[in-house]
Design an enzyme around this catalytic site. Structure first.
Site, mmCIF file in Angstrom:
data_model
loop_
_atom_site.group_PDB
_atom_site.id
_atom_site.type_symbol
_atom_site.label_atom_id
_atom_site.label_comp_id
_atom_site.label_asym_id
_atom_site.label_seq_id
_atom_site.Cartn_x
_atom_site.Cartn_y
_atom_site.Cartn_z
ATOM 1 N N ASP A 51 -21.131 -5.486 15.445
ATOM 2 C CA ASP A 51 -20.980 -4.770 16.726
ATOM 3 C C ASP A 51 -22.021 -5.252 17.737
ATOM 4 O OD1 ASP A 51 -23.174 -3.563 15.599
ATOM 5 O OD2 ASP A 51 -22.467 -1.504 15.799
ATOM 6 N N SER A 52 -22.858 -6.226 17.316
ATOM 7 C CA SER A 52 -23.724 -6.928 18.274
ATOM 8 C C SER A 52 -22.872 -7.570 19.369
ATOM 9 C CB SER A 52 -24.551 -7.996 17.555
ATOM 10 O OG SER A 52 -23.731 -8.797 16.730
ATOM 11 N N ASP A 59 -18.040 -4.746 11.275
ATOM 12 C CA ASP A 59 -18.877 -3.571 11.502
ATOM 13 C C ASP A 59 -18.036 -2.357 11.867
ATOM 14 O OD1 ASP A 59 -21.622 -3.516 11.152
ATOM 15 O OD2 ASP A 59 -22.012 -4.672 12.967
ATOM 16 N N LYS A 117 -18.977 -2.845 7.236
ATOM 17 C CA LYS A 117 -20.418 -2.560 7.175
ATOM 18 C C LYS A 117 -20.690 -1.308 7.983
ATOM 19 C CE LYS A 117 -23.675 -5.113 9.533
ATOM 20 N NZ LYS A 117 -24.259 -4.114 10.451
ATOM 21 N N GLU A 119 -24.045 1.507 9.157
ATOM 22 C CA GLU A 119 -25.494 1.668 9.252
ATOM 23 C C GLU A 119 -25.932 3.035 8.750
ATOM 24 O OE1 GLU A 119 -26.800 1.011 13.276
ATOM 25 O OE2 GLU A 119 -25.824 -0.947 13.400
ATOM 26 N N GLU A 162 -32.814 -5.024 8.252
ATOM 27 C CA GLU A 162 -33.136 -5.581 9.573
ATOM 28 C C GLU A 162 -34.536 -5.175 10.015
ATOM 29 O OE1 GLU A 162 -30.056 -5.112 12.503
ATOM 30 O OE2 GLU A 162 -31.321 -5.908 14.108
HETATM 31 O O1 KIV Z 1 -24.080 -6.315 14.583
HETATM 32 C C1 KIV Z 1 -24.625 -7.264 14.011
HETATM 33 O O2 KIV Z 1 -24.469 -8.438 14.374
HETATM 34 C C2 KIV Z 1 -25.474 -6.960 12.871
HETATM 35 C C3 KIV Z 1 -26.349 -8.054 12.339
HETATM 36 C C4 KIV Z 1 -27.423 -8.387 13.285
HETATM 37 C C5 KIV Z 1 -26.855 -7.753 10.993
HETATM 38 O O3 KIV Z 1 -25.475 -5.867 12.394
#
Ligand code: KIV
Length: 264
Positions: A43-44, A82, A112, A114, A182
């Protein structure tokens, strides 16, 4: 095509796992042509693709849209998508629906999420029961950057390092197949990686995690102003890209492009 069994095997063999983020078809095709072990559609993308100052605005449909594009470019790679902010924090049921939607519609192999609280552990457990592989994410969890006081190194004192270790063990117990760590001290990354059996994937977590992940735009040096300590830039695409676009501009206004060979 890799699967989660390869993750466990690679940790057992002490073979480091390489992960890179990716958000679109063109880059996915490039990544697919390398030996990279795994792609994370992070989600970056809210920051590096959409230009927001956090990952919070990213929606479930946007994650699915980008993951589908990445899957088209990298049909053989193991892809983790994510779960975006508020797609799983409101209730167990919504978390299952969101993860299920990602798996049904995007072509991702795993999701994924968090966090390290009881709700997260329960959700991971239920998702795994539903057949959805889950990667955890601890340390600096960008969806909580406000409550963490910004994008800062986490687990710096003994008490918070202990909590992170316990959370890692709880995620493992809940059935996560891997955990992103992280922005934590190297010593904490090492301790967690030695303690748990599932592979840890570090970003700013030092040299002893079982694998590493970087944001593709960052490792390619696409943003010259972004220079955090944990980042190594393997290319300078910022300079190369600006120079190519500037040359194109100059050739258009100087009537050097198109040439005869570019015409029908
Ligand atoms: O959103 C993302 O790209 C991430 C990575 C930086 C681990 O969670």
């Amino acid at each position: 095509m890799k699967n989660i069994v390869n993750f466990f095997q690679e940790k057992k063999n002490k073979s480091p796992i390489s992960v890179v983020t990716c958000y679109d078809y063109t880059f996915a095709k490039l990544v697919a042509a390398t030996d990279i072990d795994c792609i994370l559609v992070g989600d970056s993308l809210g920051m590096v693709i959409q230009g927001h100052n956090s990952t919070l605005p990213v929606t479930l449909d946007e994650m699915i849209y980008h993951t589908k594009a990445v899957r088209r470019g990298a049909p053989e790679k193991f892809i983790i998508a994510d779960m975006p902010f508020l797609s799983y924090q409101t209730s167990l049921e919504e978390g299952i629906r969101s993860a299920g939607k990602i798996m049904k519609e995007s072509g991702a192999d795993a999701v994924k999420l968090e966090g390290g609280n009881d709700d997260c552990f329960e959700l991971v457990h239920r998702l795994v029961e539903c057949g959805i592989p889950v990667m955890g994410h601890l340390g600096l969890t960008p969806q909580s950057y406000q409550t963490l006081g910004g994008y800062k190194v986490q687990a710096k004192d003994d008490a918070s390092a202990e909590i992170l270790l316990e959370d890692s063990m709880s995620l493992e117990e809940a059935g996560a197949f891997s955990i992103v760590l992280e922005m934590i001290p190297e010593s904490v990354g090492k301790k967690v990686s030695e303690k748990i059996f599932i592979p840890t994937i570090g970003i700013g977590a030092g040299r002893y995690t079982d694998g590493q992940v970087l944001v593709i735009n960052d490792l390619l040096g696409m943003n010259s102003e972004f220079t955090p300590k944990f980042l190594k830039k393997y290319a300078d695409l910022s300079t190369t890209t600006k120079s190519a676009i500037q040359t194109y501009h100059e050739e258009v206004v100087g009537k050097k492009f198109p040439e005869e060979k570019n015409c029908f």
